[in-house]
Design a protein around this motif. Structure first.
Motif: not given
Length: 408
Positions: A34-35, A59-60, A83-86, A101-102
């Motif tokens: 989700e973004l 992110y997940n 990328r940072l969320g991953l 992660g978020a």
């Protein structure tokens, strides 16, 4: 898929080659869950309306509510946030935290704002994402150019939607607003703690190490203080304006004081840091600073990532050819999120006095993550990034299998 995110996901391809059972989880992590992209509005001191683009990426959420910092930066993009969320997803998995992660960001130069405007900015971010940020769904924290005071104001923005629950939706707050002392300097301090735990595996002796640091922010200076306390010698440190150097060793507190007072006497340009002879080069400034174009300038035995994604994937192969060890971001900058977890947990349990020995809990979490990476590094032929990513991906894959998402 966007460029920065695609590069980060590409690093996971090597893990699937080593362990084909990880193919499905790698595919699942290829895109954010989700973004959310919105326009943030604030009123300037002159009474004008100003808009800024704002994001929150969850992110997940395989492991639980998502967790990740919020940065105020004029260069922020949706690609960067993804990328940072991953990376935060992988970091939380490596530490076995009950978080996904978020990451969040506002594209704005917060340094150009007045105190009143900055307070309004943080409140507005909380209000804008109050439908998402809450203790059981998504937890925010400080990041680049955000402070404990910003987190306190963000809580204020969340309060109309969540009342007292808003304090559990944000970590990194001031001590008198529910923050924990262990959160202060946790990223830099955690990096040195992990280094100390792994120094034998890495072939290092911190009491006899020469260290260079890129970045004079909170994380970089704290890392420098802590590593010097272990006996290392700080031979160079840089910021965006230049580098200071002393082969006999720099006084960290003196450098920090001179920088704060605007009296720092630079010896060379910032990029000259890369060529300084050192055992450890610590990257504690921004992302993407070591690339295929400058990797050959490095004159160190190990590069340590405190900044997220400080080394581009294009530099990985050349670093290996030069036999330069890499201390990956998802392991070595994990002290901050480990401390944030304890702050969130103290809210959930009704106070920090319910947790017991907080320092030991923090150290145990980092020790376990370091031990997991060390146990996998031989399988990964000495590649510490690959070892850390492998541990994280296997943890997430086990969760997905347990939830019945994939066939066993």
């Amino acid at each position: 898929m966007s460029d920065l995110l695609e590069q980060a996901v590409t690093r996971l391809d090597r893990l699937v080659e080593a362990d084909p059972d990880l193919g499905e989880i790698k595919r699942l992590l290829s895109l954010p869950g989700e973004l959310i992209e919105r326009e943030l509005m604030l009123r300037t001191d002159e009474g004008k309306t100003r808009f800024a683009r704002a994001w929150r990426c969850r992110y997940n959420a395989l492991k639980g509510p998502t967790k990740g910092g919020v940065r105020f930066s004029p260069t922020s993009t949706a690609d960067e946030v993804n990328r940072l969320g991953l990376l935060m997803t992988l970091k939380c998995a490596l530490l076995d935290l009950p978080f996904g992660g978020a990451k969040g960001a506002v594209r704005i130069d917060a340094g150009a704002l007045s105190r009143k405007e900055r307070r309004q900015l943080a409140i507005a971010y909380g209000e804008l994402f109050s439908d998402i940020i809450r203790p059981d769904n998504d937890i925010a924290a400080p990041d680049v150019a955000t402070t404990p005071e910003d987190m306190e104001y963000m809580v204020e923005g969340l309060e109309p939607a969540h009342n007292s629950g808003s304090h559990g939706a944000v970590t990194g707050k001031p001590l008198d607003s529910g923050g924990l002392k262990i959160r202060q300097g946790a990223t830099g301090r955690g990096a040195v703690f992990i280094l100390k735990q792994l120094q034998d595996d890495l072939g290092l002796d911190l009491t006899d190490c020469r260290v260079a640091v890129q970045g004079m922010g909170k994380a970089g200076l704290e890392f420098a203080r802590q590593v010097c306390a272990e006996g290392a010698t700080l031979v160079a440190i840089s910021d965006s304006k230049g580098m200071v150097r002393s082969d006999s060793g720099l006084d960290v507190d003196k450098v920090a004081r001179q920088k704060k007072d605007g009296e720092l006497d630079y010896d060379d340009e910032s990029d000259a840091l890369f060529g300084v002879g050192a055992d450890i080069l610590c990257l504690a400034a921004i992302s993407d600073v070591i690339t295929e174009d400058n990797v050959d300038q490095l004159n160190c035995r190990m590069v340590l990532e405190i900044a997220n994604a400080a080394i581009t994937p294009s530099a990985d192969a050349r670093l290996a050819e030069k036999d330069i060890l890499v201390g990956p971001d998802i392991l070595f900058n994990s002290g901050g999120v480990a401390a944030s977890y304890l702050e969130w947990l103290s809210f959930c349990k009704g106070g920090s006095d319910k947790l017991g020995d907080i320092e030991s809990m923090w150290r145990d979490r980092l020790t376990s993550a370091a031990g997991s990476a060390a146990a996998s590094v031989e399988e990964c032929e000495g590649d510490w990034r690959k070892a850390a990513l492998l541990c994280a991906l296997r943890d997430l894959n086990a969760i997905a299998l347990g939830q019945g998402l994939f066939e066993a």
